[in-house]
Design a protein around this motif. Structure first.
Motif, PDB file in Angstrom:
ATOM      1  N   LEU A   4      11.637  14.660  -8.812  1.00  0.00           N
ATOM      2  CA  LEU A   4      10.697  13.543  -8.808  1.00  0.00           C
ATOM      3  C   LEU A   4      10.439  13.110  -7.374  1.00  0.00           C
ATOM      4  O   LEU A   4      11.380  12.907  -6.605  1.00  0.00           O
ATOM      5  N   VAL A   5       9.158  12.954  -7.023  1.00  0.00           N
ATOM      6  CA  VAL A   5       8.788  12.528  -5.682  1.00  0.00           C
ATOM      7  C   VAL A   5       7.858  11.331  -5.799  1.00  0.00           C
ATOM      8  O   VAL A   5       6.750  11.435  -6.349  1.00  0.00           O
ATOM      9  N   GLU A   6       8.315  10.183  -5.265  1.00  0.00           N
ATOM     10  CA  GLU A   6       7.505   8.970  -5.302  1.00  0.00           C
ATOM     11  C   GLU A   6       6.639   8.853  -4.044  1.00  0.00           C
ATOM     12  O   GLU A   6       7.000   9.358  -2.989  1.00  0.00           O
ATOM     13  N   ARG A  19      -0.422   0.862  -5.816  1.00  0.00           N
ATOM     14  CA  ARG A  19      -0.205   1.816  -6.897  1.00  0.00           C
ATOM     15  C   ARG A  19       0.827   2.836  -6.449  1.00  0.00           C
ATOM     16  O   ARG A  19       0.619   3.537  -5.458  1.00  0.00           O
ATOM     17  N   LEU A  20       1.915   2.917  -7.194  1.00  0.00           N
ATOM     18  CA  LEU A  20       2.940   3.910  -6.948  1.00  0.00           C
ATOM     19  C   LEU A  20       2.680   5.149  -7.796  1.00  0.00           C
ATOM     20  O   LEU A  20       2.208   5.037  -8.928  1.00  0.00           O
ATOM     21  N   TYR A  79       2.344   6.728 -12.991  1.00  0.00           N
ATOM     22  CA  TYR A  79       1.861   5.734 -12.040  1.00  0.00           C
ATOM     23  C   TYR A  79       2.386   4.351 -12.399  1.00  0.00           C
ATOM     24  O   TYR A  79       2.683   4.061 -13.555  1.00  0.00           O
ATOM     25  N   LEU A  80       2.462   3.505 -11.385  1.00  0.00           N
ATOM     26  CA  LEU A  80       2.751   2.095 -11.610  1.00  0.00           C
ATOM     27  C   LEU A  80       1.728   1.300 -10.803  1.00  0.00           C
ATOM     28  O   LEU A  80       1.797   1.257  -9.578  1.00  0.00           O
ATOM     29  N   GLN A 107      13.708   9.683  -4.876  1.00  0.00           N
ATOM     30  CA  GLN A 107      14.404   9.188  -3.691  1.00  0.00           C
ATOM     31  C   GLN A 107      14.094   7.726  -3.411  1.00  0.00           C
ATOM     32  O   GLN A 107      14.780   7.095  -2.613  1.00  0.00           O
ATOM     33  N   GLY A 108      13.074   7.189  -4.065  1.00  0.00           N
ATOM     34  CA  GLY A 108      12.706   5.789  -3.896  1.00  0.00           C
ATOM     35  C   GLY A 108      11.617   5.588  -2.866  1.00  0.00           C
ATOM     36  O   GLY A 108      11.468   6.371  -1.933  1.00  0.00           O
ATOM     37  N   THR A 109      10.856   4.513  -3.063  1.00  0.00           N
ATOM     38  CA  THR A 109       9.813   4.134  -2.116  1.00  0.00           C
ATOM     39  C   THR A 109       9.859   2.617  -1.934  1.00  0.00           C
ATOM     40  O   THR A 109       9.988   1.865  -2.901  1.00  0.00           O
ATOM     41  N   GLN A 110       9.778   2.192  -0.674  1.00  0.00           N
ATOM     42  CA  GLN A 110       9.924   0.773  -0.351  1.00  0.00           C
ATOM     43  C   GLN A 110       8.627   0.023  -0.610  1.00  0.00           C
ATOM     44  O   GLN A 110       7.551   0.456  -0.172  1.00  0.00           O
TER      45      GLN A 110
END
Length: 115
Positions: A4-6, A19-20, A79-80, A107-110
């Motif tokens: 998974l890649v954010e 939008r994530l 998507y978010l 890995q997460g996104t700030q």
């Protein structure tokens, strides 16, 4: 296994939108549910939203009416959409996928909401 890649995080002013995106690869056909979680400094990771079978959605009370989760099966992406952002939405946002109950994480996104 699933990778998974954010993307899509950043700095936004209160009241703004982001939008994530979370792109999945690997055994995507086996994914039963996907979701977004977030973790603020000094806090536990918490559920933001989930989507099951691409249709059934669930949201944390704190984001209902402001955030929308969706999934594009053709692109293997979830998507978010985050609207009316508040400073308390500031956190690292993590994408999650489940296969047979086993969780996989990005890995997460700030996301930082500040004026």
């Amino acid at each position: 296994q699933v990778q998974l890649v954010e993307s899509g995080g950043g700095l936004v002013q209160p009241g703004g939108s982001l939008r994530l995106s979370c792109a999945a690869s690997g055994s995507v056909a086996s994914i039963t549910a996907m979701g977004w979680y977030r973790q603020a400094p000094g806090e536990q990771r918490e559920l933001v939203a989930t989507i099951i079978s691409g249709i059934i959605t669930n949201y944390a009370d704190s984001v209902k009416g402001r955030f929308t989760i969706s999934r594009d099966n053709a692109k293997n992406t979830v998507y978010l959409q985050m609207n009316s952002l508040k400073p308390e939405d500031t956190a690292v946002y993590y994408c999650n996928a489940r296969i047979m109950g086993v969780p996989y994480w990005g890995q997460g996104t700030q996301v930082t909401v500040s004026s």
